[in-house]
Write a protein that holds these residues in place. Sequence first.
Motif, PDB file in Angstrom:
ATOM      1  N   ALA B 218       0.896  -0.966   0.375  1.00 41.25           N
ATOM      2  CA  ALA B 218       0.124   0.086   0.213  1.00 41.25           C
ATOM      3  C   ALA B 218       0.645   1.012   0.158  1.00 41.25           C
ATOM      4  CB  ALA B 218      -1.102   0.226   1.170  1.00 41.25           C
ATOM      5  N   VAL B 219       2.165   1.636   0.823  1.00 39.69           N
ATOM      6  CA  VAL B 219       3.014   2.552   1.341  1.00 39.69           C
ATOM      7  C   VAL B 219       4.013   2.120  -0.348  1.00 39.69           C
ATOM      8  CG1 VAL B 219       5.432   3.520   1.765  1.00 39.69           C
ATOM      9  CG2 VAL B 219       3.027   2.221   3.380  1.00 39.69           C
ATOM     10  N   GLY B 220       3.557   1.454  -0.920  1.00 41.14           N
ATOM     11  CA  GLY B 220       4.348   1.574  -2.425  1.00 41.14           C
ATOM     12  C   GLY B 220       5.776   1.102  -2.995  1.00 41.14           C
ATOM     13  N   SER B 304       0.667   7.004   9.245  1.00 42.70           N
ATOM     14  CA  SER B 304       0.036   5.452   9.492  1.00 42.70           C
ATOM     15  C   SER B 304      -0.727   5.357  11.365  1.00 42.70           C
ATOM     16  CB  SER B 304       1.015   4.313   9.389  1.00 42.70           C
ATOM     17  OG  SER B 304       1.655   4.607   8.209  1.00 42.70           O
ATOM     18  N   ARG B 305      -0.415   6.559  11.798  1.00 43.06           N
ATOM     19  CA  ARG B 305      -0.755   6.465  13.444  1.00 43.06           C
ATOM     20  C   ARG B 305      -1.833   7.448  13.273  1.00 43.06           C
ATOM     21  NH1 ARG B 305       2.091   3.725  17.880  1.00 43.06           N
ATOM     22  NH2 ARG B 305       4.271   3.189  17.137  1.00 43.06           N
ATOM     23  N   SER B 306      -2.178   8.823  11.793  1.00 45.08           N
ATOM     24  CA  SER B 306      -3.339   9.174  11.971  1.00 45.08           C
ATOM     25  C   SER B 306      -4.531   8.399  12.023  1.00 45.08           C
ATOM     26  CB  SER B 306      -3.550   9.967  10.410  1.00 45.08           C
ATOM     27  OG  SER B 306      -3.520   8.403   9.350  1.00 45.08           O
ATOM     28  N   GLN B 307      -5.812   9.054  12.257  1.00 42.43           N
ATOM     29  CA  GLN B 307      -7.515   8.046  12.469  1.00 42.43           C
ATOM     30  C   GLN B 307      -7.709   7.954  11.081  1.00 42.43           C
ATOM     31  OE1 GLN B 307      -8.862  12.251  14.194  1.00 42.43           O
ATOM     32  NE2 GLN B 307      -9.935   9.905  16.329  1.00 42.43           N
ATOM     33  N   GLU B 308      -6.867   8.983   9.456  1.00 39.37           N
ATOM     34  CA  GLU B 308      -7.291   8.533   8.638  1.00 39.37           C
ATOM     35  C   GLU B 308      -7.144   7.064   8.330  1.00 39.37           C
ATOM     36  OE1 GLU B 308      -5.810  11.204   9.685  1.00 39.37           O
ATOM     37  OE2 GLU B 308      -7.680  12.803   8.867  1.00 39.37           O
ATOM     38  N   PHE B 309      -5.555   6.991   8.505  1.00 40.71           N
ATOM     39  CA  PHE B 309      -5.214   5.430   8.209  1.00 40.71           C
ATOM     40  C   PHE B 309      -5.926   4.315   8.614  1.00 40.71           C
ATOM     41  CE2 PHE B 309      -1.992   2.201   8.172  1.00 40.71           C
ATOM     42  CZ  PHE B 309      -1.882   1.764   6.880  1.00 40.71           C
ATOM     43  N   LEU B 310      -5.668   4.425   9.925  1.00 40.04           N
ATOM     44  CA  LEU B 310      -6.141   3.320  10.675  1.00 40.04           C
ATOM     45  C   LEU B 310      -7.565   3.543  10.560  1.00 40.04           C
ATOM     46  CD1 LEU B 310      -4.855   4.684  14.300  1.00 40.04           C
ATOM     47  CD2 LEU B 310      -4.378   2.023  13.156  1.00 40.04           C
ATOM     48  N   GLY B 438      -6.744  16.457  -0.867  1.00 44.51           N
ATOM     49  CA  GLY B 438      -6.886  14.983  -0.827  1.00 44.51           C
ATOM     50  C   GLY B 438      -6.390  14.232  -0.228  1.00 44.51           C
ATOM     51  N   LEU B 439      -5.513  14.443   0.777  1.00 44.59           N
ATOM     52  CA  LEU B 439      -4.080  13.317   1.064  1.00 44.59           C
ATOM     53  C   LEU B 439      -4.054  13.022   1.946  1.00 44.59           C
ATOM     54  CD1 LEU B 439      -0.925  13.005   0.410  1.00 44.59           C
ATOM     55  CD2 LEU B 439      -0.900  14.134   2.468  1.00 44.59           C
ATOM     56  N   MET B 440      -5.619  13.240   3.218  1.00 47.33           N
ATOM     57  CA  MET B 440      -5.794  12.589   3.742  1.00 47.33           C
ATOM     58  C   MET B 440      -7.021  11.399   3.796  1.00 47.33           C
ATOM     59  SD  MET B 440      -3.736  12.812   6.019  1.00 47.33           S
ATOM     60  CE  MET B 440      -4.395  12.179   7.628  1.00 47.33           C
ATOM     61  N   ASP B 441      -8.069  12.015   2.476  1.00 52.80           N
ATOM     62  CA  ASP B 441      -8.620  10.957   2.420  1.00 52.80           C
ATOM     63  C   ASP B 441      -8.117  10.010   1.789  1.00 52.80           C
ATOM     64  OD1 ASP B 441     -10.360  12.569   3.290  1.00 52.80           O
ATOM     65  OD2 ASP B 441     -11.005  13.908   0.937  1.00 52.80           O
ATOM     66  N   ASN B 442      -7.379   9.806   0.704  1.00 53.80           N
ATOM     67  CA  ASN B 442      -6.240   9.287  -0.363  1.00 53.80           C
ATOM     68  C   ASN B 442      -5.757   8.244   1.129  1.00 53.80           C
ATOM     69  OD1 ASN B 442      -4.618  11.811  -2.108  1.00 53.80           O
ATOM     70  ND2 ASN B 442      -6.455  10.199  -2.542  1.00 53.80           N
ATOM     71  N   LEU B 443      -5.151   8.070   2.142  1.00 51.91           N
ATOM     72  CA  LEU B 443      -4.592   7.355   3.167  1.00 51.91           C
ATOM     73  C   LEU B 443      -6.314   7.019   4.030  1.00 51.91           C
ATOM     74  CD1 LEU B 443      -1.916   9.635   5.277  1.00 51.91           C
ATOM     75  CD2 LEU B 443      -1.327   8.078   3.528  1.00 51.91           C
ATOM     76  N   GLN B 445      -8.215   5.214   2.301  1.00 52.64           N
ATOM     77  CA  GLN B 445      -8.480   4.866   1.497  1.00 52.64           C
ATOM     78  C   GLN B 445      -6.746   3.314   1.636  1.00 52.64           C
ATOM     79  OE1 GLN B 445     -11.327   4.154  -0.368  1.00 52.64           O
ATOM     80  NE2 GLN B 445     -11.736   6.214   0.870  1.00 52.64           N
ATOM     81  N   GLY B 446      -6.029   3.714   1.826  1.00 52.08           N
ATOM     82  CA  GLY B 446      -4.842   3.549   1.876  1.00 52.08           C
ATOM     83  C   GLY B 446      -3.989   2.993   0.610  1.00 52.08           C
ATOM     84  N   ASP B 447      -3.951   3.799   0.626  1.00 50.90           N
ATOM     85  CA  ASP B 447      -3.637   4.325  -1.186  1.00 50.90           C
ATOM     86  C   ASP B 447      -2.461   6.479  -0.560  1.00 50.90           C
ATOM     87  OD1 ASP B 447      -2.891   5.385  -3.007  1.00 50.90           O
ATOM     88  OD2 ASP B 447      -4.794   6.793  -4.513  1.00 50.90           O
ATOM     89  N   PHE B 448      -1.251   5.645  -0.417  1.00 52.81           N
ATOM     90  CA  PHE B 448      -0.415   6.721  -0.610  1.00 52.81           C
ATOM     91  C   PHE B 448       0.585   6.769  -1.179  1.00 52.81           C
ATOM     92  CE2 PHE B 448       1.746   5.592   4.790  1.00 52.81           C
ATOM     93  CZ  PHE B 448       0.305   5.193   4.546  1.00 52.81           C
ATOM     94  N   ALA B 449      -0.113   6.466  -2.294  1.00 51.34           N
ATOM     95  CA  ALA B 449       0.688   6.988  -3.900  1.00 51.34           C
ATOM     96  C   ALA B 449       0.936   8.729  -4.046  1.00 51.34           C
ATOM     97  CB  ALA B 449       0.121   6.253  -5.339  1.00 51.34           C
ATOM     98  N   PRO B 450      -0.113   9.411  -3.162  1.00 49.49           N
ATOM     99  CA  PRO B 450      -0.102  10.623  -3.957  1.00 49.49           C
ATOM    100  C   PRO B 450       1.351  11.699  -3.131  1.00 49.49           C
ATOM    101  CG  PRO B 450      -2.558   9.880  -4.049  1.00 49.49           C
ATOM    102  CD  PRO B 450      -2.120   8.790  -3.429  1.00 49.49           C
ATOM    103  N   LEU B 451       0.704  10.295  -2.122  1.00 53.72           N
ATOM    104  CA  LEU B 451       2.281  10.761  -0.571  1.00 53.72           C
ATOM    105  C   LEU B 451       3.634  10.635  -1.797  1.00 53.72           C
ATOM    106  CD1 LEU B 451       3.254  12.102   1.742  1.00 53.72           C
ATOM    107  CD2 LEU B 451       2.489   9.971   3.380  1.00 53.72           C
ATOM    108  N   MET B 452       3.681   9.642  -2.032  1.00 55.71           N
ATOM    109  CA  MET B 452       5.100   9.161  -2.431  1.00 55.71           C
ATOM    110  C   MET B 452       5.152   9.802  -3.509  1.00 55.71           C
ATOM    111  SD  MET B 452       6.291   7.113  -0.373  1.00 55.71           S
ATOM    112  CE  MET B 452       5.715   7.066   1.759  1.00 55.71           C
ATOM    113  N   ILE B 453       4.453  10.131  -4.711  1.00 53.78           N
ATOM    114  CA  ILE B 453       4.694  11.341  -5.927  1.00 53.78           C
ATOM    115  C   ILE B 453       5.562  12.634  -5.106  1.00 53.78           C
ATOM    116  CG2 ILE B 453       3.831  12.111  -7.559  1.00 53.78           C
ATOM    117  CD1 ILE B 453       1.925  10.041  -8.014  1.00 53.78           C
TER     118      ILE B 453
END
Lengths: 495, 495
Positions: B218-220, B304-310, B438-443, B445-453
């Motif tokens: 998920a992190v990439g 990963s310890r954010s409410q969103e990712f959890l 939308g970075l937190m919304d992505n997280l 969804q388990g989607d790290f791609a925008p953050l990693m880009i």
Amino acid sequence: MTKAYLALESRFRRMNILADIGGMLHWDMATMMPDGAAESRSEQLATLDVMSNELIKDAALKDLLAEAEGENLSDWQRANLNEMKREWVHGNAVPGDLVEAISRASTACEVAWRTARAENDFAGLLPKLQTVLDLSIEAGTAKAEALGCSVYDALLDQYDPSMSCAKIDTLFADLEAFLPDFTASVIDRQKTEAPAHSPKGPFPIETQKAIGLELMKAVGFDFDHGRLDISHHPFCGGTADDVRLTTRYNEADFTSAIMGVLHETGHAMYELGLPADWRLQPVGKARGMSMHESQSLLVEMQASRSQEFLTYAAPLFKKAFNGEGAAWEAENLYRLYTRVEPGLIRVDADEVTYPSHVILRYRLERALIEGDMKLADLPAAWNDMMQSLLGITPPNDADGCLQDIHWPSGAWGYFPTYTMGAMAAAQLFAAARNAVPGLMDNLAQGDFAPLMIWLRANVHGKGSSATTDEILQAATGAPLQTKAFITHLQTRYGS
Amino acid sequence: MTKAYLALESRFRRMNILADIGGMLHWDMATMMPDGAAESRSEQLATLDVMSNELIKDAALKDLLAEAEGENLSDWQRANLNEMKREWVHGNAVPGDLVEAISRASTACEVAWRTARAENDFAGLLPKLQTVLDLSIEAGTAKAEALGCSVYDALLDQYDPSMSCAKIDTLFADLEAFLPDFTASVIDRQKTEAPAHSPKGPFPIETQKAIGLELMKAVGFDFDHGRLDISHHPFCGGTADDVRLTTRYNEADFTSAIMGVLHETGHAMYELGLPADWRLQPVGKARGMSMHESQSLLVEMQASRSQEFLTYAAPLFKKAFNGEGAAWEAENLYRLYTRVEPGLIRVDADEVTYPSHVILRYRLERALIEGDMKLADLPAAWNDMMQSLLGITPPNDADGCLQDIHWPSGAWGYFPTYTMGAMAAAQLFAAARNAVPGLMDNLAQGDFAPLMIWLRANVHGKGSSATTDEILQAATGAPLQTKAFITHLQTRYGS
């Protein structure tokens, strides 16, 4: 004074540490490495090779070797110096650009070979294989000049120092006189006997692995200095201090993986038993590929496929897999493990037909190297010789002259060591049985210790302090011969 | 003409290949190697060090570096040359016998430390630790002279070039002003809230591993260029082209192994995202330990310890372990993963109390290095400062000044990078949230791609082409500051 000699020890120590590092990286590449790292790993291995080559080509070495010659050395130091000189000759006979050209050509040819074999396309491989052959002859010629021997003997010297075509020709002539009629008689006899039944699977890989580990322990493998993993092509790698064995598992048949583990354990015991005082010195290394193969075949063919050992192993298999019925009895497993049948593929061959595969390759590679045959004529010559030696003709080159990686990878002169190893194994095992009372009873209890104690004293611990023939002479009373091997085949397979 | 520069590239390429080989051998040592091979492995690693040291100390380098200075170089080549010079200074400031003495002393001290910690025996460790400290000061003094800075800054430069005591003092003063009252208020508030419940195990290791692999994906993480294994101390090792992560599993608690994997994956993404065109060159390496730690803490603490990712991870855990009840809800896992409690052990600390552990070590090691404190006074000084910073006093030295391996192993000047990493992580994450809608919304969804880009463009891909502060300035509009970190703590933990 041993000043020059000690300076040499320090230099060769570094070369051998680099070689050990390469051994670990090779193991990792085959077992753990993700595919995407292949290019980086090649770079790492190439860098180790280049640095090692710089060390052996260092201008100071020649003088140090000459100086050490006149120093007051112990027998082991003297033997070590001799091995240093041999390595120096191999490392300096061939110019660096030729070494590099061979490395590049053989890497390219290996890649092409994978496709050519899959597509049964000898013609497609021919140009690249010709390049590898030509360059190998060029290197062999340079080494022959430095060693004062024939080109083929110089190539052979890379794998088994002190062996020669003259010796091999005599040994193989013996086998050729014996094998055809004998093989036919064994096959006829086996037809009249009860057929061997394969135990029915599936056999869980975890269970196969547990049995493999248990048998490695029985042989005496030291898990504080090694481990067992999985690779596509089983091998014994790593270093003498950290031996990494691999096998591959087939859920439908446990017998091959288990016997494969025992084979590699034979190699491992040799490495683990090398003289610890001479670790990282040339004299502390295994004697050569014939002797190495003798140790794997001794454990596999001589000891582990014996009726005695199988009486120990059969109940162990049966219990581990919850087996039922006659297929699990020692008697049946022995029949399975000693079936003889001429086939097209060397690596699948039994010990009776295996030498014919080797003799064929030896004759063909000598003809190619000595210029008596064109590479384009190899497929036809291969098929003719298969027919005359084994009575079968490959339906295609993929199962004929394209089956082995050795020639594409530049390992000309290697093949004879397989059968010399089989002969040495029989000779050493016969001597061990004479020297160690109750050896076969020990094996029937799964106890390899007495055998290993004998091998450690007579083979492993000698490292490269003597030649293959000298080691055999001291251990068995004779240099390499066919006698014990033929006797072994007659005893196990004769009527 | 870039002749001298290109000659330098070729030389540093070889040094970095040797370093990569060392990376693989270190990984193998921690994950695969049998114990009996420890001595041989030390020899192999020492040989790589010696050969690498010979390369950096080669007399030709000085002239090549001077010559390349005047050549017409691109910006990246110029930055690479600057990094080469920095490595040259570090490699040449300290004489070879001092490097060797430090290596021997710290190896001996590490071994003694394991016993001393187990037996709570600071006095027993003292002589060896004093030797390591004295030799480290000697080396730091030599480097300080070459770099034109203080001894502590010279040691720091090994781990985070361009950082200095002056900057750290300012940053840490901010934290010290903020943390005590804030920490007390968080603890008070958490007492009034619903307690966090630990899900009940056992949690099979295979399942924990499967989840770890899924979250790495998920992190990439690119499994074609790396893998996940087990080691006693989790780490991210191997090479940038073949990143080897490790974790350790506890059947009674899956939360720590999973978060550990995410932490190491943050390190791994940095390595995997380094500029491929500059692989094996100094400028192609990660910027330093502060930036490296920022990447692991960004993935672990910020994302990963954010409410969103959890909200994404909780159902995944629940399903994998067949969990039932409120303990498996995102809300509870968030409370578990953000519990604040002062403790004795740095590696177990939460992100609110962690900086105090670092500040304590920074103050003490500076005092030791600058001669303001005797090593014999360390235990008392440690306990006093623990009391004043965290309000607790270690009952013994084992859980006090003996808890970390850093000082015994000679890594003076390393500790501040943990907290600078935490600050950089907060600063970068805040900037990424601003830049990526939308970075937190992505997280969630388990989607790290925008953050990693964003990280690849703004951090990973820059390698060592700029300093830590320059990279942060370009990415976030400011050099390293405490602001974003404090804001992060207030937002997550404030009332």
